[in-house]
Write a protein that holds these residues in place. Sequence first.
Motif, PDB file in Angstrom:
ATOM      1  N   UNK A   1       3.127  11.045  -6.460  1.00 36.24           N
ATOM      2  CA  UNK A   1       3.985  11.499  -7.545  1.00 36.24           C
ATOM      3  C   UNK A   1       3.138  11.895  -8.756  1.00 36.24           C
ATOM      4  N   UNK A   2       2.114  11.108  -9.069  1.00 38.50           N
ATOM      5  CA  UNK A   2       1.226  11.416 -10.185  1.00 38.50           C
ATOM      6  C   UNK A   2       0.464  12.715  -9.933  1.00 38.50           C
ATOM      7  N   UNK A   3      -0.035  12.879  -8.716  1.00 41.71           N
ATOM      8  CA  UNK A   3      -0.748  14.114  -8.371  1.00 41.71           C
ATOM      9  C   UNK A   3       0.179  15.318  -8.497  1.00 41.71           C
ATOM     10  N   UNK A   4       1.422  15.190  -8.073  1.00 42.46           N
ATOM     11  CA  UNK A   4       2.384  16.289  -8.145  1.00 42.46           C
ATOM     12  C   UNK A   4       2.683  16.645  -9.604  1.00 42.46           C
ATOM     13  N   UNK A   5       2.838  15.639 -10.463  1.00 43.69           N
ATOM     14  CA  UNK A   5       3.146  15.897 -11.866  1.00 43.69           C
ATOM     15  C   UNK A   5       1.955  16.496 -12.617  1.00 43.69           C
ATOM     16  N   UNK A   6       0.755  16.134 -12.205  1.00 43.27           N
ATOM     17  CA  UNK A   6      -0.436  16.620 -12.902  1.00 43.27           C
ATOM     18  C   UNK A   6      -1.097  17.799 -12.193  1.00 43.27           C
ATOM     19  N   UNK A   7      -0.454  18.360 -11.197  1.00 43.47           N
ATOM     20  CA  UNK A   7      -1.076  19.437 -10.419  1.00 43.47           C
ATOM     21  C   UNK A   7      -1.334  20.677 -11.271  1.00 43.47           C
ATOM     22  N   UNK A   8      -0.551  20.921 -12.281  1.00 39.77           N
ATOM     23  CA  UNK A   8      -0.739  22.099 -13.113  1.00 39.77           C
ATOM     24  C   UNK A   8      -1.756  21.897 -14.218  1.00 39.77           C
ATOM     25  N   UNK A   9      -2.262  20.730 -14.384  1.00 38.13           N
ATOM     26  CA  UNK A   9      -3.202  20.446 -15.478  1.00 38.13           C
ATOM     27  C   UNK A   9      -4.610  20.214 -14.913  1.00 38.13           C
TER      28      UNK A   9
ATOM     29  N   UNK B   1       0.816  -1.205   0.000  1.00 40.34           N
ATOM     30  CA  UNK B   1       0.000   0.000   0.000  1.00 40.34           C
ATOM     31  C   UNK B   1       0.857   1.266   0.000  1.00 40.34           C
ATOM     32  N   UNK B   2       2.027   1.197   0.621  1.00 37.35           N
ATOM     33  CA  UNK B   2       2.909   2.354   0.663  1.00 37.35           C
ATOM     34  C   UNK B   2       3.371   2.717  -0.739  1.00 37.35           C
ATOM     35  N   UNK B   3       3.656   1.722  -1.548  1.00 35.10           N
ATOM     36  CA  UNK B   3       4.122   1.956  -2.908  1.00 35.10           C
ATOM     37  C   UNK B   3       3.018   2.600  -3.748  1.00 35.10           C
ATOM     38  N   UNK B   4       1.783   2.154  -3.586  1.00 42.99           N
ATOM     39  CA  UNK B   4       0.659   2.740  -4.309  1.00 42.99           C
ATOM     40  C   UNK B   4       0.464   4.195  -3.916  1.00 42.99           C
ATOM     41  N   UNK B   5       0.568   4.481  -2.636  1.00 40.99           N
ATOM     42  CA  UNK B   5       0.407   5.860  -2.163  1.00 40.99           C
ATOM     43  C   UNK B   5       1.512   6.745  -2.715  1.00 40.99           C
ATOM     44  N   UNK B   6       2.729   6.214  -2.756  1.00 41.38           N
ATOM     45  CA  UNK B   6       3.855   6.980  -3.262  1.00 41.38           C
ATOM     46  C   UNK B   6       3.664   7.287  -4.759  1.00 41.38           C
ATOM     47  N   UNK B   7       3.211   6.313  -5.529  1.00 40.43           N
ATOM     48  CA  UNK B   7       2.970   6.524  -6.951  1.00 40.43           C
ATOM     49  C   UNK B   7       1.845   7.536  -7.145  1.00 40.43           C
ATOM     50  N   UNK B   8       0.803   7.446  -6.320  1.00 38.67           N
ATOM     51  CA  UNK B   8      -0.332   8.372  -6.398  1.00 38.67           C
ATOM     52  C   UNK B   8       0.120   9.790  -6.110  1.00 38.67           C
TER      53      UNK B   8
END
Length: 104
Positions: free
Chosen positions: A11-19, A2-9
């Motif tokens: 990172x994805x949220x951070x990369x897509x925060x401007x869109x 679950x920690x890995x899923x949260x970390x990926x989530x």
Amino acid sequence: MPYKKEQVKKQLDHELSGRHFTSQKHVLEQLHAITWKEKVASFWNKEIELPLLPISAVFMLLFVGFGAKELLKNPHIEEQTVIKAGGSFYWKDDFERMVLKNEN
């Protein structure tokens, strides 16, 4: 795990925060354009729930109403007599009509 899923989530949220995606409905309509056949099929595939008791009561009232109307339509119904001829029973009117037809 679950920690890995949260970390990926994160990172994805951070990369897509401007869109910001605002036309999701428009894109989905273009992807799944509804044809007239699909519209007709979706119309005919709707489920309808009909309550059995009220509908059957209405039909019974109509049935009884039309039956009573026919009975009251001709209240002076003459009683037909039954006669026995040749070991069989016949209505008198039908028997006389057949005898006259066969005599000619």
